[in-house]
Design a protein around this motif. Structure first.
Motif, PDB file in Angstrom:
ATOM      1  N   ILE A  68       0.824  -1.210   0.000  1.00 55.01           N
ATOM      2  CA  ILE A  68       0.000   0.000   0.000  1.00 55.01           C
ATOM      3  C   ILE A  68       0.859   1.261   0.000  1.00 55.01           C
ATOM      4  O   ILE A  68       0.612   2.195  -0.746  1.00 55.01           O
ATOM      5  CB  ILE A  68      -0.965  -0.001   1.204  1.00 55.01           C
ATOM      6  CG1 ILE A  68      -2.036  -1.079   1.003  1.00 55.01           C
ATOM      7  CG2 ILE A  68      -1.616   1.370   1.403  1.00 55.01           C
ATOM      8  CD1 ILE A  68      -2.971  -1.265   2.180  1.00 55.01           C
ATOM      9  N   GLN A  69       1.883   1.288   0.823  1.00 57.09           N
ATOM     10  CA  GLN A  69       2.651   2.514   1.033  1.00 57.09           C
ATOM     11  C   GLN A  69       3.763   2.729   0.008  1.00 57.09           C
ATOM     12  O   GLN A  69       4.128   3.863  -0.273  1.00 57.09           O
ATOM     13  CB  GLN A  69       3.241   2.511   2.441  1.00 57.09           C
ATOM     14  CG  GLN A  69       2.164   2.489   3.510  1.00 57.09           C
ATOM     15  CD  GLN A  69       2.702   2.160   4.892  1.00 57.09           C
ATOM     16  OE1 GLN A  69       3.897   2.065   5.097  1.00 57.09           O
ATOM     17  NE2 GLN A  69       1.805   1.973   5.832  1.00 57.09           N
ATOM     18  N   ASN A 102      -7.957  -0.876   4.025  1.00 58.39           N
ATOM     19  CA  ASN A 102      -7.217   0.299   3.568  1.00 58.39           C
ATOM     20  C   ASN A 102      -7.053   1.314   4.697  1.00 58.39           C
ATOM     21  O   ASN A 102      -5.979   1.882   4.870  1.00 58.39           O
ATOM     22  CB  ASN A 102      -7.897   0.927   2.359  1.00 58.39           C
ATOM     23  CG  ASN A 102      -7.042   1.984   1.700  1.00 58.39           C
ATOM     24  OD1 ASN A 102      -5.829   1.872   1.617  1.00 58.39           O
ATOM     25  ND2 ASN A 102      -7.682   3.032   1.222  1.00 58.39           N
ATOM     26  N   TYR A 105      -4.310   0.085   7.131  1.00 61.22           N
ATOM     27  CA  TYR A 105      -2.925   0.164   6.665  1.00 61.22           C
ATOM     28  C   TYR A 105      -2.578   1.507   6.033  1.00 61.22           C
ATOM     29  O   TYR A 105      -1.418   1.766   5.736  1.00 61.22           O
ATOM     30  CB  TYR A 105      -2.639  -0.965   5.664  1.00 61.22           C
ATOM     31  CG  TYR A 105      -2.697  -2.329   6.304  1.00 61.22           C
ATOM     32  CD1 TYR A 105      -1.610  -2.840   6.991  1.00 61.22           C
ATOM     33  CD2 TYR A 105      -3.846  -3.101   6.247  1.00 61.22           C
ATOM     34  CE1 TYR A 105      -1.653  -4.081   7.590  1.00 61.22           C
ATOM     35  CE2 TYR A 105      -3.909  -4.352   6.843  1.00 61.22           C
ATOM     36  CZ  TYR A 105      -2.811  -4.834   7.519  1.00 61.22           C
ATOM     37  OH  TYR A 105      -2.870  -6.071   8.111  1.00 61.22           O
ATOM     38  N   ASN A 106      -3.583   2.332   5.818  1.00 64.29           N
ATOM     39  CA  ASN A 106      -3.404   3.628   5.179  1.00 64.29           C
ATOM     40  C   ASN A 106      -4.386   4.610   5.831  1.00 64.29           C
ATOM     41  O   ASN A 106      -5.272   5.140   5.174  1.00 64.29           O
ATOM     42  CB  ASN A 106      -3.687   3.476   3.672  1.00 64.29           C
ATOM     43  CG  ASN A 106      -3.484   4.728   2.877  1.00 64.29           C
ATOM     44  OD1 ASN A 106      -2.814   5.668   3.298  1.00 64.29           O
ATOM     45  ND2 ASN A 106      -4.099   4.768   1.702  1.00 64.29           N
ATOM     46  N   GLU A 110      -3.136   8.836   2.708  1.00 66.93           N
ATOM     47  CA  GLU A 110      -2.039   9.518   2.011  1.00 66.93           C
ATOM     48  C   GLU A 110      -1.440   8.707   0.860  1.00 66.93           C
ATOM     49  O   GLU A 110      -0.766   9.260   0.006  1.00 66.93           O
ATOM     50  CB  GLU A 110      -0.942   9.909   3.006  1.00 66.93           C
ATOM     51  CG  GLU A 110      -0.261   8.732   3.674  1.00 66.93           C
ATOM     52  CD  GLU A 110       0.650   9.145   4.803  1.00 66.93           C
ATOM     53  OE1 GLU A 110       1.854   9.306   4.540  1.00 66.93           O
ATOM     54  OE2 GLU A 110       0.152   9.317   5.922  1.00 66.93           O
ATOM     55  N   HIS A 111      -1.718   7.397   0.835  1.00 68.19           N
ATOM     56  CA  HIS A 111      -1.155   6.560  -0.230  1.00 68.19           C
ATOM     57  C   HIS A 111      -2.189   6.188  -1.291  1.00 68.19           C
ATOM     58  O   HIS A 111      -1.915   5.377  -2.167  1.00 68.19           O
ATOM     59  CB  HIS A 111      -0.551   5.284   0.378  1.00 68.19           C
ATOM     60  CG  HIS A 111       0.475   5.567   1.420  1.00 68.19           C
ATOM     61  ND1 HIS A 111       1.715   6.082   1.130  1.00 68.19           N
ATOM     62  CD2 HIS A 111       0.431   5.439   2.768  1.00 68.19           C
ATOM     63  CE1 HIS A 111       2.398   6.242   2.250  1.00 68.19           C
ATOM     64  NE2 HIS A 111       1.641   5.869   3.258  1.00 68.19           N
ATOM     65  N   ASN A 112      -3.374   6.782  -1.214  1.00 70.31           N
ATOM     66  CA  ASN A 112      -4.448   6.432  -2.149  1.00 70.31           C
ATOM     67  C   ASN A 112      -4.068   6.694  -3.599  1.00 70.31           C
ATOM     68  O   ASN A 112      -4.329   5.870  -4.474  1.00 70.31           O
ATOM     69  CB  ASN A 112      -5.742   7.173  -1.802  1.00 70.31           C
ATOM     70  CG  ASN A 112      -6.408   6.622  -0.566  1.00 70.31           C
ATOM     71  OD1 ASN A 112      -6.059   5.550  -0.070  1.00 70.31           O
ATOM     72  ND2 ASN A 112      -7.357   7.365  -0.042  1.00 70.31           N
TER      73      ASN A 112
END
Length: 124
Positions: A68-69, A102, A105-106, A110-112
């Motif tokens: 994800i990141q 999501n 973990y996010n 910010e990682h979308n």
């Protein structure tokens, strides 16, 4: 004192554990998981932290933050395609659960954008 030594020994073993080789999953049958709703749901629940995890599920859970990141930076190109396929299937088949994963973990989203680009690039 003995308990402290046992805890320290455990921490040393965990810290010394090498990174999991995710590329060993390059031949993982993603379609089998996606097509088997019960199995797929079990993986989703594992990632959410509400269900039991298989060894593969634990590896996926460990790899998910990087996926994800950092756009799965430790993955081969083939594995990135498999990861994208799993994420897209989770988004389509279990949208509420995916949203929960999501956010887990996010949390700030910010990682979308990076994830959207990753999925666009590696979607099957």
């Amino acid at each position: 004192m003995m308990k402290l030594l046992i805890v320290l020994a455990f921490v040393a073993v965990v810290a010394a554990r090498p990174d999991v080789d995710y590329n060993r999953y390059e031949n993982f049958n993603v379609d089998e998981v996606i097509e088997n709703r019960r199995l797929f749901k079990a993986y989703v629940e594992c990632l959410q932290g509400v269900g039991k995890c298989t060894p593969e599920g634990n590896d996926l859970k460990t790899a998910l933050p990087d996926g994800i990141q950092n756009s799965c930076s430790k993955c081969s190109e083939k594995l990135k395609t498999l990861v994208a396929k799993l994420i897209i299937a989770a988004q389509e088949q279990y949208p509420e659960e995916w949203e929960s994963i999501n956010k887990q973990y996010n949390p700030n989203g910010e990682h979308n954008e990076k994830m959207k680009e990753f999925l666009e690039k590696y979607k099957p």
